[in-house]
Every structure is written in C-alpha cells, then in structure tokens.
Design a protein around this motif. Sequence first.
Motif, PDB file in Angstrom:
ATOM      1  N   GLY A 471       0.985  -1.374   0.185  1.00  0.00           N
ATOM      2  CA  GLY A 471       0.050  -0.023  -0.139  1.00  0.00           C
ATOM      3  C   GLY A 471       0.810   1.494   0.087  1.00  0.00           C
ATOM      4  N   ASN A 472       0.292   2.296   0.312  1.00  0.00           N
ATOM      5  CA  ASN A 472       0.908   3.581   0.298  1.00  0.00           C
ATOM      6  C   ASN A 472       0.344   4.456   1.582  1.00  0.00           C
ATOM      7  N   PRO A 473       1.331   5.404   2.184  1.00  0.00           N
ATOM      8  CA  PRO A 473       0.898   6.001   3.265  1.00  0.00           C
ATOM      9  C   PRO A 473      -0.230   7.260   2.780  1.00  0.00           C
ATOM     10  N   VAL A 474      -0.134   7.669   1.482  1.00  0.00           N
ATOM     11  CA  VAL A 474      -1.070   9.043   1.127  1.00  0.00           C
ATOM     12  C   VAL A 474      -1.902   8.679   0.077  1.00  0.00           C
ATOM     13  N   VAL A 475      -1.663   7.831  -0.704  1.00  0.00           N
ATOM     14  CA  VAL A 475      -2.492   7.160  -1.876  1.00  0.00           C
ATOM     15  C   VAL A 475      -3.123   6.108  -1.851  1.00  0.00           C
ATOM     16  N   PRO A 476      -4.248   5.950  -1.981  1.00  0.00           N
ATOM     17  CA  PRO A 476      -5.180   4.633  -1.890  1.00  0.00           C
ATOM     18  C   PRO A 476      -4.646   3.720  -3.120  1.00  0.00           C
ATOM     19  N   VAL A 477      -4.454   2.540  -2.589  1.00  0.00           N
ATOM     20  CA  VAL A 477      -4.003   1.448  -3.642  1.00  0.00           C
ATOM     21  C   VAL A 477      -4.845   0.343  -3.774  1.00  0.00           C
ATOM     22  N   ILE A 478      -5.446   0.391  -5.080  1.00  0.00           N
ATOM     23  CA  ILE A 478      -6.551  -0.787  -5.479  1.00  0.00           C
ATOM     24  C   ILE A 478      -5.963  -1.730  -5.653  1.00  0.00           C
ATOM     25  N   LYS A 479      -6.013  -2.912  -5.189  1.00  0.00           N
ATOM     26  CA  LYS A 479      -5.331  -4.222  -5.684  1.00  0.00           C
ATOM     27  C   LYS A 479      -6.337  -5.187  -6.360  1.00  0.00           C
ATOM     28  N   ILE A 480      -5.664  -5.427  -7.714  1.00  0.00           N
ATOM     29  CA  ILE A 480      -6.429  -6.192  -8.545  1.00  0.00           C
ATOM     30  C   ILE A 480      -5.521  -7.602  -8.985  1.00  0.00           C
ATOM     31  N   SER A 481      -6.612  -8.720  -8.747  1.00  0.00           N
ATOM     32  CA  SER A 481      -6.125  -9.944  -8.993  1.00  0.00           C
ATOM     33  C   SER A 481      -6.415 -10.347 -10.366  1.00  0.00           C
ATOM     34  N   SER A 482      -5.080 -11.106 -10.842  1.00  0.00           N
ATOM     35  CA  SER A 482      -5.343 -11.842 -12.103  1.00  0.00           C
ATOM     36  C   SER A 482      -6.086 -13.186 -12.321  1.00  0.00           C
ATOM     37  N   ASN A 483      -6.448 -13.618 -11.417  1.00  0.00           N
ATOM     38  CA  ASN A 483      -7.211 -14.769 -11.359  1.00  0.00           C
ATOM     39  C   ASN A 483      -8.060 -15.040 -10.012  1.00  0.00           C
ATOM     40  N   THR A 484      -9.093 -15.651 -10.186  1.00  0.00           N
ATOM     41  CA  THR A 484     -10.193 -15.747  -9.073  1.00  0.00           C
ATOM     42  C   THR A 484      -9.849 -16.520  -7.955  1.00  0.00           C
ATOM     43  N   THR A 485      -8.776 -17.581  -8.227  1.00  0.00           N
ATOM     44  CA  THR A 485      -8.425 -18.303  -7.095  1.00  0.00           C
ATOM     45  C   THR A 485      -7.902 -17.571  -6.127  1.00  0.00           C
ATOM     46  N   LEU A 486      -7.069 -16.534  -6.367  1.00  0.00           N
ATOM     47  CA  LEU A 486      -6.394 -15.540  -5.484  1.00  0.00           C
ATOM     48  C   LEU A 486      -7.230 -14.873  -4.839  1.00  0.00           C
ATOM     49  N   ALA A 487      -8.324 -14.247  -5.450  1.00  0.00           N
ATOM     50  CA  ALA A 487      -9.238 -13.265  -5.046  1.00  0.00           C
ATOM     51  C   ALA A 487      -9.950 -14.067  -3.907  1.00  0.00           C
ATOM     52  N   LYS A 488     -10.208 -15.174  -4.126  1.00  0.00           N
ATOM     53  CA  LYS A 488     -10.930 -15.892  -3.056  1.00  0.00           C
ATOM     54  C   LYS A 488     -10.219 -16.179  -1.617  1.00  0.00           C
ATOM     55  N   LYS A 489      -8.899 -16.583  -2.083  1.00  0.00           N
ATOM     56  CA  LYS A 489      -7.831 -16.913  -1.111  1.00  0.00           C
ATOM     57  C   LYS A 489      -7.670 -15.946  -0.275  1.00  0.00           C
ATOM     58  N   ILE A 490      -7.224 -14.671  -0.801  1.00  0.00           N
ATOM     59  CA  ILE A 490      -7.184 -13.413   0.141  1.00  0.00           C
ATOM     60  C   ILE A 490      -7.964 -12.409  -0.118  1.00  0.00           C
ATOM     61  N   PRO A 491      -9.243 -12.406   0.392  1.00  0.00           N
ATOM     62  CA  PRO A 491     -10.196 -11.431   0.338  1.00  0.00           C
ATOM     63  C   PRO A 491      -9.647 -10.105   0.999  1.00  0.00           C
ATOM     64  N   ASP A 492      -8.998 -10.304   1.856  1.00  0.00           N
ATOM     65  CA  ASP A 492      -8.766  -9.240   2.609  1.00  0.00           C
ATOM     66  C   ASP A 492      -7.363  -8.427   2.009  1.00  0.00           C
ATOM     67  N   ILE A 493      -6.977  -8.905   0.980  1.00  0.00           N
ATOM     68  CA  ILE A 493      -6.071  -8.020   0.223  1.00  0.00           C
ATOM     69  C   ILE A 493      -6.289  -7.414  -1.032  1.00  0.00           C
ATOM     70  N   ILE A 527     -15.516   4.093  -0.840  1.00  0.00           N
ATOM     71  CA  ILE A 527     -15.179   2.844  -0.531  1.00  0.00           C
ATOM     72  C   ILE A 527     -13.314   2.941  -0.132  1.00  0.00           C
ATOM     73  N   LYS A 528     -13.212   2.357   1.002  1.00  0.00           N
ATOM     74  CA  LYS A 528     -11.850   2.261   1.546  1.00  0.00           C
ATOM     75  C   LYS A 528     -11.178   0.951   0.782  1.00  0.00           C
ATOM     76  N   THR A 529      -9.708   1.280   0.218  1.00  0.00           N
ATOM     77  CA  THR A 529      -9.209  -0.139  -0.259  1.00  0.00           C
ATOM     78  C   THR A 529      -8.826  -0.986   0.870  1.00  0.00           C
ATOM     79  N   LYS A 530      -8.427  -2.238   0.304  1.00  0.00           N
ATOM     80  CA  LYS A 530      -8.161  -3.244   1.247  1.00  0.00           C
ATOM     81  C   LYS A 530      -6.652  -2.696   2.094  1.00  0.00           C
ATOM     82  N   ALA A 531      -5.990  -2.452   1.385  1.00  0.00           N
ATOM     83  CA  ALA A 531      -4.558  -1.635   1.755  1.00  0.00           C
ATOM     84  C   ALA A 531      -4.636  -0.725   3.015  1.00  0.00           C
ATOM     85  N   SER A 532      -5.568   0.188   2.575  1.00  0.00           N
ATOM     86  CA  SER A 532      -5.921   1.372   3.368  1.00  0.00           C
ATOM     87  C   SER A 532      -6.500   0.675   4.892  1.00  0.00           C
TER      88      SER A 532
END
Length: 548
Positions: A471-493, A527-532
């Motif tokens: 993430g970054n201290p002052v800029v919202p970082v939107i995390k985008i997964s390339s595959n659904t397996t990852l998105a389901k495994k770590i939805p907190d990121i 919306i707050k990004t997961k990194a935030s």
Amino acid sequence: MNHKILQIHPKDNVLVALTDLKKGEKVVFGKNTITLINHVPAKHKFSMHNLKQGELVFMYGSIVGRAKSPIPTGGILTTENVAHEANSFGTKSMDYHWEAPDINRFKEKTFLGYHRPDGQVGTANYWLVIPLVFCQNRNVDVIKEAFVEELGFSKPNAYKSLVKQMASLYNSGKKSEIEQLIVEEETITNQSKLFQNIDGIKFLTHNGGCGGIRQDSEMLCALFAGYMNNPNVAGATILSLGCQNAQPAILKEKLDKINPDFSKPFILLEQQKEGTEAQLLSRAIKKTFLGMIDADQLQRSPAPLSKLTIGLECGGSDGFSGISANPAVGHASDLVVALGGTTILSEFPELCGVEQELINRCKDDVIAAKFSGLMKTYAAAAEAVGSGFDMNPSPGNIKDGLITDAMKSSGAAKKGGASPVADVLDYAEYVKKPGLNLLCTPGNDVESTTAMAGSGANIILFTTGLGTPTGNPVVPVIKISSNTTLAKKIPDIIDIDTGGIITGEKTIPEMGEEILEYIIKVASGEIKTKASILDQDDFIPWKRGVSL
C-alpha cells in the motif's frame, strides 16, 4: 475462446495453459492437434512446434526468449530450456495513431475530491510528518504514538488481545488451550475520529538523509517535495536534525521547482536549534495539531475525472497477469487519458523488450530520446554491478510462468494501454502533462509505488497474480487480482478480481470500465481500499544505486 489454451498474438510460437494440462493430453489449436510432452501447470507455456536450439521464442508478438536447447512440440518452457532475449530498440521510427475508447459512459461523471489551491484535486486528505534524516525517526515515532490513538486514527489490535489471552492461559497453567484460540477481526469505525475531514496523519520514516552519496539526499528531498505537493496531502510537519546532508534548503529548492506557488501549510523544526527533545516534540505536536484543525475545514466537492492521476503498478505477477489484470488496467488507463486525465507507468526494468513500441508511441523525438537514454543508463548501471534486467523475475514469478524478464515485461507493459506517451519522467520528477507518463523507477513494488505518489498520483492501481499487501501512506492502492483463485484465497488484500477474463465470462473492455467505476468510488471516499483498511503504509525511497 478455447478455455484450455491461448495464443496471445498471431506471431507467437508458444501457447499459454489456462488450466492444468496433463502429460500426454491432446489439445487442439486451429487445425493442429498437439500432444503434451510434459505436465503444463496453468499459467505456463508450451511450444506450438519444434523449437531448435537458438530459435527465438515469441509472446505478445514480441521476442521474449531464446531456446537454450531443442524444445519439442508440446514441450513446456522452463528456465532450463529458455534464456532471456529481448527486442532491440533505437530512435522513434514511425508516427503513432491511437483510436481512443468510447467514453460516453463516463463523460458526465465526477468524483468527490479535495480541491487544492493549485488546481489539483485529492482523493484523500492526509497530514504528513517527515524526518529529513534517519536521526529523527525516533522523534517521529514519539509523535505518532502521541497522535494516532488520541485522534481516533488507530484501530483495534486483535493480535494484542490474542497475546493477552495467551499470557492469561499460560499463567493459569492452561498451555494446551492456547492452540484453540481464534483471532476474530474487529469492525473498524470512525466514530471516535476527532477530525472528520482528515483521513489520517502519516509518518514517513526511512534510513536516508545523511551518509551515502549526496545525490541520494537530494533525491530524497525531491521525493519529499513531491509528497508535500501531492493533492492527497493537506500539510506537513518536517523534522530536521540540522547537520545532515538532506538540508531544509534543498527541500525548499525542490519544492519551488515542482510548484513555485506552493501554499500548503508546513512546519519545519530543527532539533539542534530547538533545545531539548521535550521542547522540540512539544512544539512539533502543538503546531501539528493546530495545522490539522485548519486542514479539517476542507470538504469534498465534485471534480471532473480529468483531475485523476492514476499510478499503474504490478507486483507478485503470474502467468495470467499479462492476459487479464494488466490489459484490463490498460483499458482503464486509456479511458482516463481519453477523459483528459493522467496515468503513470513505472518499473523500467519491466519494460525490457517493449522499448521500441513505447518509443514509437512517444509524442515527439525529445520524449523518445529521454526514455531511451534512461533505459540504457539504468541497464548499464545494473550490468556494472554484475546484474541485469534479465535477473528481474522473482522465484514466485518463475514458479507461476514468467520465466524471462522479456516475458514478464511484455505482460507488464499492458498496464499502459495503447494511448500515446505524453511525457517521460526521471525518478522524483512531478507530472506536468495529462496523458500517459513513463516514470523511471525500479521494479521493486514499494520503491515504485513510493515514487508514483511522489510524482503526483492520487490513486494507484496495483495488479497481482500471487498476492502482495503493498500500500502507500497517502495514496489509495486498489489491488487487482489476475485470477479468481487468488481473490477468493486472500479477500482481505484483493479489491477487484479480473479472473473472469481468463474464464471468458468478462472482456477486457468490460473489466476496464468496472475498474474505472471502482476508482470513482475510492476517489470519492465511498470505498476504502483493502490496503488502506490494513494500514499498509509502505514507503521505501530509491537510492540511485542499483535496485531491481
């Protein structure tokens, strides 16, 4: 679309496995039936025909490697049989014509941002505390401890509660029950925030500012000037020791260069002038609090999408990143550019092999020459210390199908879409022109995102195939997964899943538009990004030695 295999470009002589393929399995491509010589895991590549030793390997229509040994039809590509090889590059050799995407859906849309006096618009409102030298890190930590919880910017620490429970069980002689404890995530609320219009107070500790070479201290000051000028920052408190290389005068010089009319409040205190530590800290805390009172008066109001400056980043990439997440982000970038906004593509070691394409996309010869010069200088610096861009792929990249830097780069460059290159920036240069900008940074995730925030990004899109919490201290970082397996495994990121592109459920333009809709919500504070949410405040300045 064949949901088992993919040829990315008609010129390619390898196919991508979209799912795990077994040894001996037959796959049909066009009129040909290919029998697999090896087990080919999803994301990896196999040859379409016999590749002779020394023959070039093509993906994305570009050279991405050379066969180190013969690779039979249906043979998997690995680091043992393929070496890095990339296209050469020179001067701008053609005019570039771009057909902008349809932006009718977004023409009238706005986001709710913080309008700054210089015309920039923030997607957040932060106060910064910056040490000019590592000697001040402890004082910054003391200020952090004094402010964060009292102002309501801290969140419950479930792990602290876990340790307290474990200590209680241990003291009660119930050691065996410790393994049964469960950590429950606690709901984060802002009800106790003192300043409702300030998103947080952020502390940029580091290990620079003195020692090393003077250029590193100058670059650090330029980076800090960029952070102070970033539209997401309301004001700053700067702590100086007094005798370090990174002098306040250098910071002011860099700030004047970025914005001669800089008018945000900033507090500068020097320990060797202030007296005791208590005197320094008391004054810093009082002045910072008063500054935050003023910063809290600013409220969000509508801004056109042309005020967006989007950083384009990838990290923990996999063999699907260049097929799904990166081109989807590239389409979102093109939409932002077509709307009059700005995007920033960085990570120069991950543009290896696509230089000529980007050179030809440059709006003029001067910009093209600057990009070419920065790439050659960076590559030469890496080779001078016994390294090179070919050593960029990480073990995780290689394990998930990115076996050469050119292969990784060809996919990584897709984040930049197809729009013309409006400008090329060296490290710590601030964006001046709308459109796609190329920013010289390392491929290191945090060093790169740190730099993009310092160059004026007010949102960062970050694609990943393996998962990374950056993430970054002052800029919202939107995390985008390339595959659904990852998105389901770590939805907190993960914020957005582009895996539907791999399965054929979504197209790249559809995902690009979804990404832009999400950007608008994040930029408006909806919306707050997961990194935030995780307080992932990563900050690593680049020392202009070699960092890949």
